[in-house]
Design a protein around this motif. Structure first.
Motif, PDB file in Angstrom:
ATOM      1  N   GLN A 136      85.207  57.565  26.665  1.00  0.00           N
ATOM      2  CA  GLN A 136      84.047  56.718  28.108  1.00  0.00           C
ATOM      3  C   GLN A 136      82.869  57.995  27.240  1.00  0.00           C
ATOM      4  N   ARG A 137      83.562  58.873  27.597  1.00  0.00           N
ATOM      5  CA  ARG A 137      82.355  60.251  27.276  1.00  0.00           C
ATOM      6  C   ARG A 137      80.698  59.378  26.585  1.00  0.00           C
ATOM      7  N   LEU A 138      80.997  58.752  25.156  1.00  0.00           N
ATOM      8  CA  LEU A 138      80.007  58.881  24.917  1.00  0.00           C
ATOM      9  C   LEU A 138      79.446  57.451  25.865  1.00  0.00           C
ATOM     10  N   LEU A 139      79.667  56.566  25.679  1.00  0.00           N
ATOM     11  CA  LEU A 139      79.566  55.540  26.175  1.00  0.00           C
ATOM     12  C   LEU A 139      77.811  55.713  27.396  1.00  0.00           C
ATOM     13  N   ASP A 140      78.823  57.746  28.111  1.00  0.00           N
ATOM     14  CA  ASP A 140      77.984  58.242  29.397  1.00  0.00           C
ATOM     15  C   ASP A 140      76.409  58.103  28.334  1.00  0.00           C
ATOM     16  N   TYR A 141      75.879  58.312  27.393  1.00  0.00           N
ATOM     17  CA  TYR A 141      75.075  58.465  26.774  1.00  0.00           C
ATOM     18  C   TYR A 141      74.931  57.645  26.270  1.00  0.00           C
ATOM     19  N   ILE A 142      75.757  56.460  25.480  1.00  0.00           N
ATOM     20  CA  ILE A 142      75.208  55.518  24.980  1.00  0.00           C
ATOM     21  C   ILE A 142      75.301  53.903  25.570  1.00  0.00           C
ATOM     22  N   GLU A 143      74.271  53.182  26.245  1.00  0.00           N
ATOM     23  CA  GLU A 143      75.260  52.795  27.307  1.00  0.00           C
ATOM     24  C   GLU A 143      75.387  51.016  26.380  1.00  0.00           C
ATOM     25  N   PRO A 144      75.868  50.558  26.387  1.00  0.00           N
ATOM     26  CA  PRO A 144      76.709  49.179  26.388  1.00  0.00           C
ATOM     27  C   PRO A 144      76.133  48.625  26.957  1.00  0.00           C
ATOM     28  N   ASP A 145      75.969  47.259  26.064  1.00  0.00           N
ATOM     29  CA  ASP A 145      75.473  45.994  26.831  1.00  0.00           C
ATOM     30  C   ASP A 145      76.633  45.100  26.850  1.00  0.00           C
ATOM     31  N   PHE A 146      77.412  45.519  26.005  1.00  0.00           N
ATOM     32  CA  PHE A 146      78.956  44.917  26.218  1.00  0.00           C
ATOM     33  C   PHE A 146      79.975  46.139  25.692  1.00  0.00           C
ATOM     34  N   VAL A 147      81.102  45.362  26.589  1.00  0.00           N
ATOM     35  CA  VAL A 147      82.252  46.140  25.247  1.00  0.00           C
ATOM     36  C   VAL A 147      83.316  45.513  25.097  1.00  0.00           C
ATOM     37  N   HIS A 148      83.954  45.370  24.342  1.00  0.00           N
ATOM     38  CA  HIS A 148      84.996  44.539  23.588  1.00  0.00           C
ATOM     39  C   HIS A 148      86.414  45.583  23.615  1.00  0.00           C
ATOM     40  N   VAL A 149      87.344  44.509  23.684  1.00  0.00           N
ATOM     41  CA  VAL A 149      88.464  44.905  23.810  1.00  0.00           C
ATOM     42  C   VAL A 149      89.172  44.927  21.894  1.00  0.00           C
ATOM     43  N   LEU A 150      89.610  45.593  20.863  1.00  0.00           N
ATOM     44  CA  LEU A 150      89.864  44.506  19.649  1.00  0.00           C
ATOM     45  C   LEU A 150      91.827  45.224  19.732  1.00  0.00           C
ATOM     46  N   TYR A 151      92.507  43.911  19.422  1.00  0.00           N
ATOM     47  CA  TYR A 151      93.683  44.436  19.421  1.00  0.00           C
ATOM     48  C   TYR A 151      94.423  43.944  18.174  1.00  0.00           C
ATOM     49  N   ASN A 152      95.198  44.385  18.019  1.00  0.00           N
ATOM     50  CA  ASN A 152      95.866  43.680  17.250  1.00  0.00           C
ATOM     51  C   ASN A 152      94.682  42.600  16.291  1.00  0.00           C
ATOM     52  N   GLY A 153      94.327  42.893  15.568  1.00  0.00           N
ATOM     53  CA  GLY A 153      93.259  41.413  15.351  1.00  0.00           C
ATOM     54  C   GLY A 153      92.401  41.186  15.257  1.00  0.00           C
ATOM     55  N   LYS A 154      92.046  41.365  16.715  1.00  0.00           N
ATOM     56  CA  LYS A 154      91.452  39.934  17.489  1.00  0.00           C
ATOM     57  C   LYS A 154      90.123  40.710  18.728  1.00  0.00           C
ATOM     58  N   ILE A 155      89.428  40.162  18.563  1.00  0.00           N
ATOM     59  CA  ILE A 155      88.779  40.538  20.227  1.00  0.00           C
ATOM     60  C   ILE A 155      89.255  39.826  21.219  1.00  0.00           C
ATOM     61  N   VAL A 156      89.918  40.488  22.419  1.00  0.00           N
ATOM     62  CA  VAL A 156      91.194  40.038  23.432  1.00  0.00           C
ATOM     63  C   VAL A 156      89.671  40.066  24.570  1.00  0.00           C
ATOM     64  N   LYS A 157      89.220  40.679  24.921  1.00  0.00           N
ATOM     65  CA  LYS A 157      88.494  41.006  25.729  1.00  0.00           C
ATOM     66  C   LYS A 157      87.248  41.758  25.926  1.00  0.00           C
ATOM     67  N   SER A 158      85.999  41.081  26.312  1.00  0.00           N
ATOM     68  CA  SER A 158      84.682  40.947  26.546  1.00  0.00           C
ATOM     69  C   SER A 158      84.107  41.574  27.315  1.00  0.00           C
ATOM     70  N   GLY A 159      83.413  42.656  27.895  1.00  0.00           N
ATOM     71  CA  GLY A 159      82.642  42.260  29.296  1.00  0.00           C
ATOM     72  C   GLY A 159      81.647  43.643  29.190  1.00  0.00           C
ATOM     73  N   ASP A 160      81.126  43.641  30.310  1.00  0.00           N
ATOM     74  CA  ASP A 160      80.493  45.486  30.331  1.00  0.00           C
ATOM     75  C   ASP A 160      80.781  46.198  30.245  1.00  0.00           C
ATOM     76  N   LYS A 161      79.977  47.239  30.781  1.00  0.00           N
ATOM     77  CA  LYS A 161      80.295  48.490  30.786  1.00  0.00           C
ATOM     78  C   LYS A 161      81.544  48.588  31.376  1.00  0.00           C
ATOM     79  N   ASN A 162      81.358  48.490  32.509  1.00  0.00           N
ATOM     80  CA  ASN A 162      82.286  48.634  33.617  1.00  0.00           C
ATOM     81  C   ASN A 162      84.252  48.261  32.683  1.00  0.00           C
ATOM     82  N   LEU A 163      83.612  47.732  31.822  1.00  0.00           N
ATOM     83  CA  LEU A 163      85.005  47.399  30.568  1.00  0.00           C
ATOM     84  C   LEU A 163      85.317  48.326  30.651  1.00  0.00           C
ATOM     85  N   ALA A 164      84.484  49.108  30.244  1.00  0.00           N
ATOM     86  CA  ALA A 164      85.482  50.712  29.465  1.00  0.00           C
ATOM     87  C   ALA A 164      85.720  51.742  30.159  1.00  0.00           C
TER      88      ALA A 164
END
Ligand SMILES: Nc1ncnc2c1ncn2[C@@H]1O[C@H](COP(=O)(O)OP(=O)(O)OP(=O)(O)O)[C@@H](O)[C@H]1O
Ligand SMILES: [Mg+2]
Lengths: 439, 249
Positions: B205-233
């Motif tokens: 999260q540390r870096l995202l405190d400085y560079i605020e993302p519009d979207f956050v994705h979770v990559l798992y086992n070669g797929k994006i399995v979840k997407s959300g906003d900065k709260n997902l991080a």
């Protein structure tokens, strides 16, 4: 015995009559003895350990003319590109083995920068003292050269003199004789605490095959400093066996740089005899060759006295179907305690048809020494290549950049900026890249 | 700006990316998170054009063009930049010569004139100052003997010099000390505009405190399995990946 060897033996009788050495009995005897030794051994074959990797047969098979004429008109314009045009230098230019005073700029003022032919007549005592004292009898090509060579560069720098500008030695072959077999010889004497810089190249301007068997003897007296640069970028019709033998006294510092970019077959036999304490022997070089070319570096450093340093760094880059050989022998005699000898040979194969044989050879008889050696053969690092390309540098340039970076530390000891620039230019051309970043 | 559709890639016989879908518009910041070995660096490498990976399916469209047909250098010329998780050491090539060559080759690739020497110098001065780098780095061999943090800072320096449209920062925060993280993040933020986009790959999260993302994705086992906003991080930071793994078991 090969046809060429036969031709050489029968030419000797004719040659001997016309040689300048005829006036110098010592030299005449030396030639006869050398020829006898050649007759006994003939040309080396791949069965000889020293010639295992380099087969001379294809280049010796041509019907070479041995007694060369030198009447063709070569103008300064024809040879200009082989000289450092942006620098004032002494020049010794030989056309088909014979000195061209017209194209040369010699001197007898503070030092002798003239010809071997003249020295044979003028300085019999000096010749008796030095000739054949560095280049060992018994080596086939040296013997052959001793028997025939009648001209070349004669350089003698008297004690405490620093030559005011570099000396360029240029050996030109033309089509005048058809396929030619040339044998020239340098005698370079640098007396106590004297200093000189020498550049040398062999160039075949014609379209026919040429073979040069060349000997250069260098004597560096106490505290003398010698820089000797060999630029080998001859046509693909030209083959060269270069036998350079350097004898060093204490405190002397000699650097021989060999930059091999061209020629069909080039064999460099470079030997250093470190015969005085605190002498420094430097040899380095860059080889960049391609299809059908062979460059073979056979080096020897013979440490005879204590407290000496030798440094040897050869880099090779091989494109197409090319062949590189490196055989670096370091001999540390029992007396030569505290020798510090460094040797490194690194090679990059840019083609899967290229081949390198590299072999360090250490013979150490003293117990308190520092000797390091290493050789590598590899390809360019794929990760590094991708890194450069991902920053926008095209594949070819990226390869060139990495290759240049790989090779360039072997240019570190080049003391003439114009020469360094020249060499960088040739490297860029050989690698087919723009080297602005390096210049 | 970039549309990744059902992207599949493998190395030798091993399938790594198993159908990635991701769309990034200009001006956006996307964060990609996910457990070790899930394929984040592979995805970045495939976008940048590394030839070790074989693309077995799907497509990448960058500003209306099929990216997969292009060489890595051509992708760079179009404005794609990858900050490497492990920057490569290149002895004998200085940072300044390297960046000069990179800029001018990119310009050439786009049919532009080389940058004036004076402009180049001014720009180097400006960007080293921005990243609070000592100018002596410029004359050092590229990444050779650089500390982990210095390498990462040097990556962002190159990004600042090249001004890409799409910058992918693969774990740029790892190895940076607390001050360096702030400086580097600040550098990235300065380069943001409505026309370019940033993908931040990180574990923290540390870096995202400085560079605020519009979207956050979770990559798992070669797929994006979840997407959300900065709260997902923030949720990942609090809960870890077990629940994601369970959902996708
Ligand atoms: N060149 C390769 N050869 C073999 N396996 C590879 C190669 N590149 C990646 N892999 C494998 O693919 C998987 C994904 O690797 P990748 O580096 O993309 O993961 P990552 O998500 O970036 O992990 P991390 O968070 O640790 O950086 C790993 O199991 C890795 O071992
Ligand atoms: Mg990774």
């Amino acid at each position: 015995m090969t046809d060429l060897a036969q031709d050489l033996l029968s030419s000797f009788v004719v040659a001997e009559a016309g040689l300048n050495g005829a006036k110098n009995l010592g030299v005449v005897n030396m030639r006869k003895e050398a020829l006898d030794r050649f007759e006994a051994t003939g040309f080396p074959t791949t069965r000889d350990e020293e010639w295992k990797y380099t087969n001379l047969k294809p280049v010796l098979k041509h019907d070479y003319k041995i007694m060369l004429k030198s009447e063709s008109a070569v103008s300064f314009g024809d040879i200009k590109q082989y000289l450092l045009s942006d620098l004032d230098t002494y020049k010794l230019v030989f056309i088909n083995g014979k000195y061209s005073s017209w194209l040369s700029e010699s001197t007898h003022q503070s030092y002798d920068i003239c010809t071997f032919a003249a020295a044979l007549n003028k300085y019999p005592d000096i010749l008796a003292e030095y000739l054949g004292k560095a280049a060992p009898a018994g080596e086939t090509f040296v013997d052959l050269n001793t028997a025939f060579a009648d001209d070349g560069a004669y350089i003698r720098i008297k004690a405490n003199q620093t030559v005011d500008k570099p000396i360029e030695i240029l050996y030109i072959t033309t089509d005048e004789n058809g396929t030619s077999f040339s044998q020239n010889r340098n005698l370079i004497i640098v007396e106590q605490n004297a200093e000189v810089q020498i550049l040398e190249r062999h160039q075949n301007l014609g379209d026919t095959e040429s073979f040069t068997n060349f000997v250069s003897e260098v004597f560096a007296a106490r505290d003398a400093r010698v820089s000797y640069y060999k630029v080998q970028n001859d046509s693909d019709k030209a083959s060269l066996v270069d036998n350079t033998h350097v004898k060093q006294a204490s405190g002397s510092n000699v650097h021989v740089g060999t930059y091999s970019f061209g020629g069909k077959l080039v064999r460099n036999n470079l030997h250093f005899y470190s015969g005085g304490e605190h002498a420094e022997s430097h040899m380095d070089g860059i080889t960049i060759i391609g299809d059908g070319q062979t460059v073979d570096h056979h080096t020897l450093v013979d440490h005879q006295e204590p407290n000496c340093y030798s440094r040897e760094l050869y880099k090779g880059i091989y494109l197409g179907k090319s062949h590189g050989v490196f055989n670096g022998k370091v001999l540390v005699r029992q007396k030569a305690q505290k020798t510090n000898a460094f040797q490194q040979n690194d090679n990059i194969l840019l083609s899967d048809k290229a081949k390198v044989d590299t072999k360090p050879q250490l013979e150490i008889f003293a117990d308190d020494v520092r000797c390091s050696h290493g050789c590598t053969v590899g390809q360019l690092d794929k990760n590094a290549l991708f890194y450069l390309r991902s920053r926008g540098i095209p594949k070819r340039e990226a390869e060139g950049l990495m290759t240049y970076a790989f090779a360039s530390d072997a240019l570190e000891y080049v003391k003439i900026p114009q020469l360094e620039k020249r060499l960088n230019g040739v490297i860029a051309e050989k690698l087919g890249i723009n080297l602005e970043f390096a210049l | 700006m970039i549309k990744i559709k059902d992207l599949q890639a493998r190395v030798e016989e091993k399938e790594i990316l198993r159908g990635i879908n991701l769309e990034i518009g200009p001006g956006e910041v996307h964060a990609i998170m996910g457990p070790n070995g899930s394929g984040k660096s592979t995805l970045s490498s495939v976008i940048a054009g590394r030839e070790d990976y074989e693309v077995t399916g799907g497509a990448i469209d960058f500003e209306g063009e099929d990216l997969l047909d292009l060489d890595p250098e051509e992708r760079a010329h179009k404005g794609i930049f990858l900050s490497f998780q492990y920057p490569v050491e290149i002895p004998g090539v200085t940072v300044s010569n390297f960046i000069k060559t990179a800029i001018n080759e990119s310009r050439k690739g786009r049919g532009e004139e080389p940058m004036e020497a004076r402009e180049m110098l001014a720009k180097m001065r400006e960007k080293t100052a921005l990243l609070e780098m000592d100018k002596s780095y410029l004359s050092r061999s590229l990444n050779e003997g650089f500390s982990g943090g210095e390498k990462k800072r040097n990556e962002i320096f190159q990004m600042a010099m090249l001004e890409p449209k799409l910058a992918i920062l693969d774990e740029t925060d790892s190895g940076l000390d607390i001050d360096a993280l702030r400086i580097v993040a600040n550098g990235v933020n300065k380069l943001r505009s409505e026309d370019n986009a940033v993908v931040v790959i990180t574990h923290y999260q540390r870096l995202l405190d400085y560079i605020e993302p519009d979207f956050v994705h979770v990559l798992y086992n070669g797929k994006i399995v979840k997407s959300g906003d900065k709260n997902l991080a923030l949720e990942l930071e609090a809960k870890g990946y077990d629940w994601i793994k369970a959902e996708n078991a």
